[in-house]
Design a protein around this motif. Structure first.
Motif, PDB file in Angstrom:
ATOM      1  N   LEU A  34      25.291  35.261 -91.362  1.00 32.00           N
ATOM      2  CA  LEU A  34      25.306  36.353 -90.379  1.00 32.00           C
ATOM      3  C   LEU A  34      23.900  36.582 -89.836  1.00 32.00           C
ATOM      4  CD1 LEU A  34      27.578  38.904 -92.286  1.00 32.00           C
ATOM      5  CD2 LEU A  34      28.231  37.346 -90.432  1.00 32.00           C
ATOM      6  N   THR A  35      23.763  36.518 -88.535  1.00 30.82           N
ATOM      7  CA  THR A  35      22.468  36.800 -87.917  1.00 30.82           C
ATOM      8  C   THR A  35      22.607  38.037 -87.025  1.00 30.82           C
ATOM      9  OG1 THR A  35      22.309  34.410 -87.725  1.00 30.82           O
ATOM     10  CG2 THR A  35      20.558  35.713 -86.676  1.00 30.82           C
ATOM     11  N   PRO A  36      21.767  39.053 -87.238  1.00 32.12           N
ATOM     12  CA  PRO A  36      21.848  40.242 -86.384  1.00 32.12           C
ATOM     13  C   PRO A  36      21.532  39.871 -84.937  1.00 32.12           C
ATOM     14  CG  PRO A  36      20.422  40.634 -88.289  1.00 32.12           C
ATOM     15  CD  PRO A  36      20.703  39.158 -88.231  1.00 32.12           C
ATOM     16  N   VAL A  37      22.306  40.411 -84.005  1.00 26.00           N
ATOM     17  CA  VAL A  37      22.037  40.162 -82.580  1.00 26.00           C
ATOM     18  C   VAL A  37      21.963  41.502 -81.842  1.00 26.00           C
ATOM     19  CG1 VAL A  37      23.116  37.887 -82.497  1.00 26.00           C
ATOM     20  CG2 VAL A  37      24.513  39.934 -82.098  1.00 26.00           C
ATOM     21  N   GLU A  38      21.381  41.456 -80.643  1.00 24.88           N
ATOM     22  CA  GLU A  38      21.327  42.655 -79.817  1.00 24.88           C
ATOM     23  C   GLU A  38      22.738  43.082 -79.462  1.00 24.88           C
ATOM     24  OE1 GLU A  38      18.769  44.395 -79.068  1.00 24.88           O
ATOM     25  OE2 GLU A  38      17.083  43.046 -79.475  1.00 24.88           O
ATOM     26  N   SER A  39      22.986  44.379 -79.512  1.00 23.78           N
ATOM     27  CA  SER A  39      24.313  44.895 -79.189  1.00 23.78           C
ATOM     28  C   SER A  39      24.206  46.382 -78.905  1.00 23.78           C
ATOM     29  CB  SER A  39      25.266  44.671 -80.374  1.00 23.78           C
ATOM     30  OG  SER A  39      26.393  45.529 -80.275  1.00 23.78           O
ATOM     31  N   PHE A  40      25.035  46.852 -78.019  1.00 22.47           N
ATOM     32  CA  PHE A  40      25.091  48.288 -77.762  1.00 22.47           C
ATOM     33  C   PHE A  40      25.373  49.043 -79.055  1.00 22.47           C
ATOM     34  CE2 PHE A  40      27.895  51.966 -77.184  1.00 22.47           C
ATOM     35  CZ  PHE A  40      27.031  52.808 -76.506  1.00 22.47           C
ATOM     36  N   PHE A  41      26.163  48.427 -79.935  1.00 16.85           N
ATOM     37  CA  PHE A  41      26.590  49.118 -81.142  1.00 16.85           C
ATOM     38  C   PHE A  41      25.487  49.288 -82.186  1.00 16.85           C
ATOM     39  CE2 PHE A  41      30.505  48.117 -79.033  1.00 16.85           C
ATOM     40  CZ  PHE A  41      31.261  49.260 -79.236  1.00 16.85           C
ATOM     41  N   ASN A  42      24.341  48.648 -81.956  1.00 18.56           N
ATOM     42  CA  ASN A  42      23.185  48.939 -82.795  1.00 18.56           C
ATOM     43  C   ASN A  42      22.733  50.390 -82.594  1.00 18.56           C
ATOM     44  OD1 ASN A  42      22.987  46.405 -83.980  1.00 18.56           O
ATOM     45  ND2 ASN A  42      21.798  45.596 -82.251  1.00 18.56           N
ATOM     46  N   PHE A  43      23.228  51.009 -81.516  1.00 17.76           N
ATOM     47  CA  PHE A  43      22.971  52.422 -81.248  1.00 17.76           C
ATOM     48  C   PHE A  43      23.392  53.288 -82.437  1.00 17.76           C
ATOM     49  CE2 PHE A  43      24.591  56.392 -79.057  1.00 17.76           C
ATOM     50  CZ  PHE A  43      23.342  56.894 -78.709  1.00 17.76           C
ATOM     51  N   PHE A  44      24.385  52.815 -83.191  1.00 17.88           N
ATOM     52  CA  PHE A  44      24.873  53.600 -84.326  1.00 17.88           C
ATOM     53  C   PHE A  44      24.142  53.274 -85.623  1.00 17.88           C
ATOM     54  CE2 PHE A  44      28.248  53.453 -81.174  1.00 17.88           C
ATOM     55  CZ  PHE A  44      28.447  54.823 -80.986  1.00 17.88           C
ATOM     56  N   ASP A  45      23.111  52.458 -85.502  1.00 14.63           N
ATOM     57  CA  ASP A  45      22.251  52.133 -86.645  1.00 14.63           C
ATOM     58  C   ASP A  45      20.808  52.342 -86.195  1.00 14.63           C
ATOM     59  OD1 ASP A  45      21.179  51.191 -88.980  1.00 14.63           O
ATOM     60  OD2 ASP A  45      21.381  49.071 -88.417  1.00 14.63           O
ATOM     61  N   PRO A  46      20.450  53.615 -85.935  1.00 18.62           N
ATOM     62  CA  PRO A  46      19.143  53.888 -85.322  1.00 18.62           C
ATOM     63  C   PRO A  46      17.986  53.568 -86.254  1.00 18.62           C
ATOM     64  CG  PRO A  46      20.169  55.941 -86.018  1.00 18.62           C
ATOM     65  CD  PRO A  46      21.180  54.851 -86.236  1.00 18.62           C
ATOM     66  N   PRO A  47      16.841  53.258 -85.694  1.00 18.60           N
ATOM     67  CA  PRO A  47      15.655  52.983 -86.506  1.00 18.60           C
ATOM     68  C   PRO A  47      15.273  54.233 -87.292  1.00 18.60           C
ATOM     69  CG  PRO A  47      15.081  53.144 -84.171  1.00 18.60           C
ATOM     70  CD  PRO A  47      16.562  53.168 -84.258  1.00 18.60           C
ATOM     71  N   ALA A  48      14.855  54.039 -88.518  1.00 16.18           N
ATOM     72  CA  ALA A  48      14.442  55.167 -89.357  1.00 16.18           C
ATOM     73  C   ALA A  48      12.948  55.379 -89.234  1.00 16.18           C
ATOM     74  CB  ALA A  48      14.822  54.893 -90.805  1.00 16.18           C
ATOM     75  N   THR A  49      12.530  56.614 -89.197  1.00 14.61           N
ATOM     76  CA  THR A  49      11.107  56.914 -89.112  1.00 14.61           C
ATOM     77  C   THR A  49      10.549  57.373 -90.444  1.00 14.61           C
ATOM     78  OG1 THR A  49      11.877  59.020 -88.250  1.00 14.61           O
ATOM     79  CG2 THR A  49      10.772  57.526 -86.714  1.00 14.61           C
ATOM     80  N   GLY A  50      11.445  57.911 -91.259  1.00 17.02           N
ATOM     81  CA  GLY A  50      11.040  58.656 -92.450  1.00 17.02           C
ATOM     82  C   GLY A  50      10.040  57.975 -93.355  1.00 17.02           C
ATOM     83  N   GLU A  51      10.483  56.947 -94.049  1.00 17.81           N
ATOM     84  CA  GLU A  51       9.697  56.469 -95.181  1.00 17.81           C
ATOM     85  C   GLU A  51       8.767  55.317 -94.824  1.00 17.81           C
ATOM     86  OE1 GLU A  51      13.172  55.387 -95.370  1.00 17.81           O
ATOM     87  OE2 GLU A  51      13.690  57.513 -95.228  1.00 17.81           O
ATOM     88  N   GLU A  52       8.354  55.267 -93.574  1.00 16.01           N
ATOM     89  CA  GLU A  52       7.483  54.143 -93.209  1.00 16.01           C
ATOM     90  C   GLU A  52       6.186  54.173 -94.027  1.00 16.01           C
ATOM     91  OE1 GLU A  52       6.048  54.653 -89.259  1.00 16.01           O
ATOM     92  OE2 GLU A  52       6.911  56.634 -89.063  1.00 16.01           O
ATOM     93  N   GLU A  53       5.969  53.103 -94.727  1.00 20.00           N
ATOM     94  CA  GLU A  53       4.706  52.925 -95.444  1.00 20.00           C
ATOM     95  C   GLU A  53       3.633  52.588 -94.409  1.00 20.00           C
ATOM     96  OE1 GLU A  53       4.707  52.502 -99.239  1.00 20.00           O
ATOM     97  OE2 GLU A  53       6.483  53.699 -98.758  1.00 20.00           O
ATOM     98  N   GLU A  54       2.456  52.339 -94.892  1.00 19.37           N
ATOM     99  CA  GLU A  54       1.416  51.846 -93.992  1.00 19.37           C
ATOM    100  C   GLU A  54       1.850  50.477 -93.459  1.00 19.37           C
ATOM    101  OE1 GLU A  54      -1.475  52.865 -92.623  1.00 19.37           O
ATOM    102  OE2 GLU A  54      -0.771  54.832 -93.311  1.00 19.37           O
ATOM    103  N   GLU A  55       2.390  50.470 -92.287  1.00 17.89           N
ATOM    104  CA  GLU A  55       2.916  49.207 -91.775  1.00 17.89           C
ATOM    105  C   GLU A  55       1.889  48.461 -90.937  1.00 17.89           C
ATOM    106  OE1 GLU A  55       6.958  49.154 -90.288  1.00 17.89           O
ATOM    107  OE2 GLU A  55       7.130  51.239 -90.930  1.00 17.89           O
ATOM    108  N   GLU A  56       2.195  47.232 -90.666  1.00 18.93           N
ATOM    109  CA  GLU A  56       1.372  46.456 -89.751  1.00 18.93           C
ATOM    110  C   GLU A  56       1.428  47.117 -88.382  1.00 18.93           C
ATOM    111  OE1 GLU A  56      -0.089  43.210 -90.511  1.00 18.93           O
ATOM    112  OE2 GLU A  56       0.321  43.959 -92.535  1.00 18.93           O
ATOM    113  N   GLU A  57       0.396  46.924 -87.606  1.00 22.16           N
ATOM    114  CA  GLU A  57       0.379  47.553 -86.286  1.00 22.16           C
ATOM    115  C   GLU A  57       1.506  47.013 -85.409  1.00 22.16           C
ATOM    116  OE1 GLU A  57      -2.937  48.195 -82.883  1.00 22.16           O
ATOM    117  OE2 GLU A  57      -3.616  48.294 -84.950  1.00 22.16           O
ATOM    118  N   ASP A  58       1.783  45.727 -85.521  1.00 28.05           N
ATOM    119  CA  ASP A  58       2.847  45.114 -84.716  1.00 28.05           C
ATOM    120  C   ASP A  58       4.200  45.725 -85.032  1.00 28.05           C
ATOM    121  OD1 ASP A  58       1.013  43.562 -83.577  1.00 28.05           O
ATOM    122  OD2 ASP A  58       1.682  41.654 -84.453  1.00 28.05           O
TER     123      ASP A  58
END
Lengths: 409, 409
Positions: free
Chosen positions: B304-328
């Motif tokens: 299974l490979t994730p692909v772009e889809s309108f339905f990704n709208f129901f799996d929104p990006p999380a902001t909460g627990e972001e560690e010190e991430e890479e700038e990119d």
């Protein structure tokens, strides 16, 4: 539905969207039941919104190929696209009768919605007025402290100093501060010069006049007229004009815009009673001496040339009686109107509620921070409202989330 | 002061400002009494807002010259500018004590204002809820007509047809229209595919799923939680997933933003119960057969490979627990969040209140007409609300203008 609770302005977010990774856009839809098979119909959006380009691609590969094989048709379509915006594409006409009836019914429901939205805007406007009245004592006090007509209380100074570290060293004891009678010199001039768009209109000569500006007040128009008024209060000591206040009034259109919001209609200013032509910073005065060849008498001729000035703000461009003007003139008029609206907006929405922050420059830090809340903490050391967190958390205690249901019969 | 009565979005007007004739910018102010003589201080805004460049020029010619003669100093200042945004320039520190006390008092007043603005926003939010409840019967009826569960009345059809010329030919007699049970096929799919930003996320596979979308409903969160919810109602006939509704919830921050508006905090989606991996349009399914070298048994491996889809709208990006991430990664996260917010906004503010116009494409004509009211009449033939003019004029009968007074003691 207009959006007072518009946490993130559309445009701010679309700015961000420009940076968003372009999703892999396979041509959108189109199934047998869909009403979007008409290639021409699907092209229309392309002339309106760039983003639709990929989404609006032809229905399927076969169609793409056949269209590519007809460059003349393609060209003719493209030529038509420019004139198609706002025109009926025949799409609705082509719907089956039963569907058309349903679309008509939806149109009728939407018209009912428009009516309700008007009531909503009127109530919203009333709410704005109600709160402006609540803010009035604060604004009055601010005006007094700025102009020197009111002394800050020890309590106010202590609270303000506690809110802002920069002011930590301030003596909060007693009321006998030095220079008390002077208020805060250059307060509004300094604030205006930090304010985007507005600052571009302030010349050296304007600055000298604006030294005498003691307050800027916001008012909404009386009961039934939608609009607002900015009142610039000047010290009676000003040598530049006889007025102690200059007023600019913005009127909204009586009909709401398509999005359900009020739309600016026009603005009215005020003729400034300049002391003399030399005081008038909106004109350049040129004097020349002329000698009459016959009588040898010398007379002085004054030539007045209009110049850019902040005070042209009180002589807003008129929209009303424009005849069929040249396109260039119209463009210039639009640009002047846009500038005029923008200045009014900056003063109403930004300067009046946050004047002290525009004076100190603090407000500038939020110019791009707004809506940019993803990089939180960037300006942490300027958070002024931290102490009210506890109260706010009380007011907005989380409610248990309820599972929604599709409310259909 | 937030601005529900925001007839013209800031950004719209600043777009226009780009076209405005650049005023002749003589360096702004600065008189002896002004607090803006500090060259460094005045430079700070330059790194923040481009427009201030000219306005923020040095105080007078003499100063300009002396600074130009010190290129090293200038260079060192410029090097510092990049790090100065949001930092204290020492400007406030340099004010005389008496003035500092007054600035502190203004800060205190402004903090009081923040508190009042919170109450204002809460009341505004209540007003939004109240009106959404008023709109509910209309929206319910719309849902019924679209899904085929409700028949349009002859009256509705007649009113709608009268509102829109395109529908003039519609038979308004009786209720026995053909294809009645079907409602309006592809209604929401068609509307979504006309909607900016959203249309870019809809793939062919998404479109097939969205054929089963019967309604999109807006709800505000319960009493004390600021935020809203979008409920997507699907036909139980959908073969793609077990859900009949998909929900997306947007939460605002509990604290207001600097401008006094709510700010988005985060969004929550819903795990979709796809019938099987082949139905799941958010992944690409790859099957491979593998033969065991020893046992010679063949097994099928699914990748299974994730692909772009309108339905990704129901799996929104999380902001909460972001560690010190890479700038990119952070940038990509921001971009995804921006897209997510933008889609929510487009659906809430544009699609839900004007769905039929997004279906027919009419709403697209207003995408740039909004705020562009200077070119009035451009889309005149699409004015749907003309008949309500008379009533509106009544409600907004002009009031006599009163001369304002500077309300200072």
């Amino acid at each position: 539905m207009s959006s007072p609770i518009e946490a993130r302005k559309n445009t701010k977010s679309s700015m961000k969207i420009d940076n968003a990774p372009t999703p892999h856009n396979t041509p959108a839809s189109v199934l047998d039941t869909s009403y979007m098979r008409n290639g021409l119909q699907r092209e229309v959006p392309q002339t309106i919104v760039e983003e639709t380009t990929t989404g609006a691609a032809p229905a399927d590969e076969e169609e793409t190929v056949s269209r590519l094989q007809q460059p003349l048709l393609l060209q003719s379509i493209q030529e038509k696209l420019g004139t198609l915006v706002g025109q009926d594409s025949g799409y609705v006409d082509a719907l089956p009768t039963g569907v058309k009836r349903r679309v008509a019914a939806l149109k009728s429901l939407q018209a009912d919605l428009f009516e309700m939205e008007r009531e909503f805007q009127v109530e919203m406007f009333e709410l704005e007025k109600k709160y402006l009245a609540k803010y009035a004592p604060l604004y009055r006090s601010r005006g007094g402290i700025v102009s020197g007509k009111e002394r800050p209380t020890g309590e106010q100074v202590a609270k303000g100093a506690a809110l802002e570290e920069k002011l930590a060293g301030v003596d909060t004891e007693g009321e006998g501060d030095d220079g008390d009678a002077e208020g805060i010199p250059s307060f509004w001039l300094t604030a205006l010069e930090n304010l985007p768009v507005v600052n571009e209109t302030i010349t050296d000569r304007d600055a000298a006049v604006l030294e005498y500006l003691e307050d800027i007040q916001l008012e909404y128009l009386e009961d039934t007229t939608p609009g607002f008024r900015l009142v610039f209060c000047f010290s009676p000591k000003t040598p530049y004009f006889k007025d102690t206040q200059l007023v600019k009034t913005y009127y909204y259109q009586r009909e709401l815009g398509y999005s359900g919001d009020f739309i600016y209609d026009h603005a009215e200013g005020q003729q400034i009673q300049w002391t003399d032509n030399r005081s008038n910073v909106t004109v350049e005065l040129e004097t020349r001496k002329q000698r009459n060849k016959n009588t040898k008498q010398v007379r002085t001729i004054e030539k007045l040339t209009p110049v850019e000035s902040f005070f042209n703000f009180f002589d807003p461009p008129a929209t009303g009686e424009e005849e069929e003007e040249e396109e260039d003139d119209e463009e210039e008029l639009e640009a002047r109107l846009a500038l005029d609206y923008s200045i009014g907006e900056q003063i109403k929405d930004k300067l009046v509620p946050r004047a002290v922050d525009w004076f100190t420059g603090t407000a500038l830090e939020f110019e791009f921070d707004e809506g940019d809340d993803l990089e939180e903490g960037e300006f942490d050391d300027d958070e002024d409202t931290e102490e009210s967190d506890a109260e706010e958390a009380d007011d907005f205690a989380s409610a248990p989330e309820q599972a929604p249901e599709c409310k259909q019969q």
